[in-house]
Enzyme design. Sequence first.
Site, PDB file in Angstrom:
ATOM      1  N   ASP A  31       1.020 -29.347 -16.732  1.00 14.40           N
ATOM      2  CA  ASP A  31       0.072 -30.180 -16.241  1.00 14.40           C
ATOM      3  C   ASP A  31      -0.105 -31.150 -17.514  1.00 14.40           C
ATOM      4  O   ASP A  31      -0.232 -30.945 -18.619  1.00 14.40           O
ATOM      5  CB  ASP A  31      -1.356 -29.473 -16.175  1.00 14.40           C
ATOM      6  CG  ASP A  31      -1.216 -28.785 -14.657  1.00 14.40           C
ATOM      7  OD1 ASP A  31      -0.218 -29.127 -13.952  1.00 14.40           O
ATOM      8  OD2 ASP A  31      -2.087 -28.057 -14.614  1.00 14.40           O
ATOM      9  N   GLU A 152      -2.852 -28.529  -2.204  1.00 14.08           N
ATOM     10  CA  GLU A 152      -3.804 -27.942  -2.973  1.00 14.08           C
ATOM     11  C   GLU A 152      -4.639 -27.176  -1.982  1.00 14.08           C
ATOM     12  O   GLU A 152      -5.367 -28.071  -1.011  1.00 14.08           O
ATOM     13  CB  GLU A 152      -4.610 -28.676  -3.911  1.00 14.08           C
ATOM     14  CG  GLU A 152      -3.579 -29.408  -5.030  1.00 14.08           C
ATOM     15  CD  GLU A 152      -4.241 -30.606  -5.813  1.00 14.08           C
ATOM     16  OE1 GLU A 152      -5.255 -30.992  -5.325  1.00 14.08           O
ATOM     17  OE2 GLU A 152      -3.456 -31.145  -6.583  1.00 14.08           O
TER      18      GLU A 152
END
Length: 312
Positions: A31, A152
């Site tokens: 990330d 998600e």
Amino acid sequence: MSLLVHTETATEPVSTVRFMKPNLRLIPRLDIKGPNLVKGIHLEGLRVIGKPERFAREYYEQGADELLYVDIVASLYGRNNLLPIIERTAREVFIPLTVGGGGWLRTIEDIRLVLRAGADKVAINTAALRRPEFIREASRKFGSSTIVVSIEVMRQAEGTYEAYTDNGREKTGVNAIQWAQRAAELGAGEILITSIDREGTGQGFDLEVTRRIAELVPIPVIACGGAGTAEHVVEAAVLGKVQAVALASIIHYNFMCHHSDNDDVFAGEINTAFLRNRKVAAHFQDVTLPEIKATLAGREIECRHTATECHD
């Protein structure tokens, strides 16, 4: 990548061949916020842990099957900070690289730029939910194997799963399992399922949501969020029925723990006190990618390759 085998000599029924399970892939997830690799819990509380290219090179040498880069704040600012990082990584790492960036991957030209920078696939979420036909357009332009739909998910009180956008910040009201099925119908080549509830916790993957989606779609499913031990990876393959797992905290903590104390490159680059004192770190097994693959092999779960095979 479709699981449907196209060959003139295939004699098995399509229903049998279609769901043959390939070797399990281990995919480090990195990330990115600005120039840095960051990590949090439930996709929040992000802390800088180093330079992404350095971690990428380490995981490549350990035998990672692919890499996943995600610009974790791109949706907030509508910008792309990843292109220079992608270019540097592609010069040194010779395994498939998937790139996601929240809301900035909105057009065919956005995808083209990322692929030209050195990525092999793109992971789209927000843009696909806002305009599902974008999946079809992108898969026709670049091939379905290039298009990963990232979902998600958060489990709701009644047991359903809702899809979120903007790195888990925005509710959509969309049923995540139904959305995964629709994304596959529109031409997605893979589905990446990130459990917001489990992400960064080391408590294991949400096996129910991955299993339910894997049983519905004829394309590979990648589990992301929750790996704390090698056994959790085994569970994802056997019980969660996925074809790949994305790993972050478990391997990041291992790399940092074994390099931060005596490595000048890490000096001033990461919050080592955060690493030592964070209680959640106790939930993660001290294990490398080769050791995870050895555990899988011991359970008769095949992987793509080992670190040695990758560089022979």
